[in-house]
Design a protein around this motif. Sequence first.
Motif, PDB file in Angstrom:
ATOM      1  N   VAL A   1       0.869  -1.169   0.000  1.00 58.17           N
ATOM      2  CA  VAL A   1       0.000   0.000   0.000  1.00 58.17           C
ATOM      3  C   VAL A   1       0.909   1.224   0.000  1.00 58.17           C
ATOM      4  O   VAL A   1       1.779   1.365   0.851  1.00 58.17           O
ATOM      5  CB  VAL A   1      -0.926   0.030   1.237  1.00 58.17           C
ATOM      6  N   ARG A   2       0.726   2.088  -1.007  1.00 57.17           N
ATOM      7  CA  ARG A   2       1.503   3.325  -1.084  1.00 57.17           C
ATOM      8  C   ARG A   2       0.536   4.484  -1.232  1.00 57.17           C
ATOM      9  O   ARG A   2      -0.639   4.283  -1.525  1.00 57.17           O
ATOM     10  CB  ARG A   2       2.499   3.282  -2.233  1.00 57.17           C
TER      11      ARG A   2
ATOM     12  N   ASN B   1      -2.898  15.995  -8.069  1.00 59.13           N
ATOM     13  CA  ASN B   1      -2.843  17.396  -8.505  1.00 59.13           C
ATOM     14  C   ASN B   1      -3.775  18.299  -7.726  1.00 59.13           C
ATOM     15  O   ASN B   1      -3.548  19.512  -7.646  1.00 59.13           O
ATOM     16  CB  ASN B   1      -3.184  17.488 -10.001  1.00 59.13           C
ATOM     17  N   GLU B   2      -4.838  17.728  -7.162  1.00 55.91           N
ATOM     18  CA  GLU B   2      -5.794  18.506  -6.378  1.00 55.91           C
ATOM     19  C   GLU B   2      -5.392  18.608  -4.913  1.00 55.91           C
ATOM     20  O   GLU B   2      -6.130  19.164  -4.102  1.00 55.91           O
ATOM     21  CB  GLU B   2      -7.177  17.884  -6.495  1.00 55.91           C
ATOM     22  N   GLY B   3      -4.255  18.058  -4.559  1.00 58.02           N
ATOM     23  CA  GLY B   3      -3.789  18.107  -3.182  1.00 58.02           C
ATOM     24  C   GLY B   3      -4.397  17.049  -2.282  1.00 58.02           C
ATOM     25  O   GLY B   3      -4.217  17.084  -1.070  1.00 58.02           O
ATOM     26  N   ARG B   4      -5.107  16.092  -2.848  1.00 55.08           N
ATOM     27  CA  ARG B   4      -5.718  15.020  -2.051  1.00 55.08           C
ATOM     28  C   ARG B   4      -4.790  13.825  -1.992  1.00 55.08           C
ATOM     29  O   ARG B   4      -4.125  13.485  -2.962  1.00 55.08           O
ATOM     30  CB  ARG B   4      -7.048  14.591  -2.661  1.00 55.08           C
ATOM     31  N   ARG B   5      -4.804  13.178  -0.843  1.00 55.37           N
ATOM     32  CA  ARG B   5      -3.991  11.979  -0.674  1.00 55.37           C
ATOM     33  C   ARG B   5      -4.687  10.807  -1.333  1.00 55.37           C
ATOM     34  O   ARG B   5      -5.862  10.546  -1.104  1.00 55.37           O
ATOM     35  CB  ARG B   5      -3.781  11.690   0.796  1.00 55.37           C
TER      36      ARG B   5
ATOM     37  N   TYR C   1      -4.477   6.646  -2.036  1.00 53.13           N
ATOM     38  CA  TYR C   1      -3.892   5.390  -1.586  1.00 53.13           C
ATOM     39  C   TYR C   1      -4.013   4.361  -2.700  1.00 53.13           C
ATOM     40  O   TYR C   1      -5.071   4.229  -3.323  1.00 53.13           O
ATOM     41  CB  TYR C   1      -4.591   4.879  -0.321  1.00 53.13           C
ATOM     42  N   VAL C   2      -2.936   3.630  -2.930  1.00 51.13           N
ATOM     43  CA  VAL C   2      -2.900   2.610  -3.973  1.00 51.13           C
ATOM     44  C   VAL C   2      -2.494   1.289  -3.327  1.00 51.13           C
ATOM     45  O   VAL C   2      -1.462   1.210  -2.653  1.00 51.13           O
ATOM     46  CB  VAL C   2      -1.885   2.975  -5.086  1.00 51.13           C
ATOM     47  N   THR C   3      -3.310   0.257  -3.522  1.00 49.65           N
ATOM     48  CA  THR C   3      -3.000  -1.083  -3.042  1.00 49.65           C
ATOM     49  C   THR C   3      -2.705  -1.950  -4.255  1.00 49.65           C
ATOM     50  O   THR C   3      -3.489  -1.984  -5.205  1.00 49.65           O
ATOM     51  CB  THR C   3      -4.183  -1.678  -2.256  1.00 49.65           C
ATOM     52  N   GLU C   4      -1.569  -2.640  -4.243  1.00 43.87           N
ATOM     53  CA  GLU C   4      -1.167  -3.465  -5.381  1.00 43.87           C
ATOM     54  C   GLU C   4      -0.349  -4.649  -4.894  1.00 43.87           C
ATOM     55  O   GLU C   4       0.108  -4.667  -3.753  1.00 43.87           O
ATOM     56  CB  GLU C   4      -0.366  -2.622  -6.379  1.00 43.87           C
ATOM     57  N   VAL C   5      -0.188  -5.641  -5.769  1.00 47.41           N
ATOM     58  CA  VAL C   5       0.636  -6.802  -5.460  1.00 47.41           C
ATOM     59  C   VAL C   5       1.950  -6.648  -6.215  1.00 47.41           C
ATOM     60  O   VAL C   5       1.953  -6.456  -7.435  1.00 47.41           O
ATOM     61  CB  VAL C   5      -0.075  -8.115  -5.863  1.00 47.41           C
ATOM     62  N   ILE C   6       3.052  -6.718  -5.483  1.00 52.19           N
ATOM     63  CA  ILE C   6       4.379  -6.708  -6.089  1.00 52.19           C
ATOM     64  C   ILE C   6       4.761  -8.173  -6.295  1.00 52.19           C
ATOM     65  O   ILE C   6       5.003  -8.904  -5.341  1.00 52.19           O
ATOM     66  CB  ILE C   6       5.419  -6.008  -5.183  1.00 52.19           C
TER      67      ILE C   6
END
Length: 157
Positions: A79-80, A85-89, A91-96
Amino acid sequence: MLNRVILIGRLTKDPELRYTPAGVAVTTFTLAVDRPFANQQKEREADFIPIVTWRQLAETCANYLRKGRLAAVEGRMQVRNYDNNEGRRVYVTEVIADNVRFLESPNSGGGNREEGTSGSQGQGYTQQRPAVTRDNNQDPFQDDGKPIDISDDDLPF
């Protein structure tokens, strides 16, 4: 602690191969994985899971995987987050992935050929299962895809 993921599913589109500024290959694709149960309308649903591969494994996946192909992926969940661009955080969940197995041949929905890639630290290889041949010296316990005919008289119990 343990962070291990094993998935089997079909690619939703062709993998995307890119290179970092340092020249490291990275491939991304999405795997559609069926859920083990049906919804209230008795329809099967799927989860669409983003997969990331690196280095030689990334190049091999980009060369051999295509939309619709069945693949097994082994790796770790990550999870990163970043600010968009809008200043919002975001979150990205992915499998490495550190191990990807191609479960179908490129030309058919099965066949008796199996390809795979695997890699620790992203190192990859491709392999093929040898063709089954019949001769008198063949191992009788080799799996040729057919059921074994054993009578009750052959069993020791």
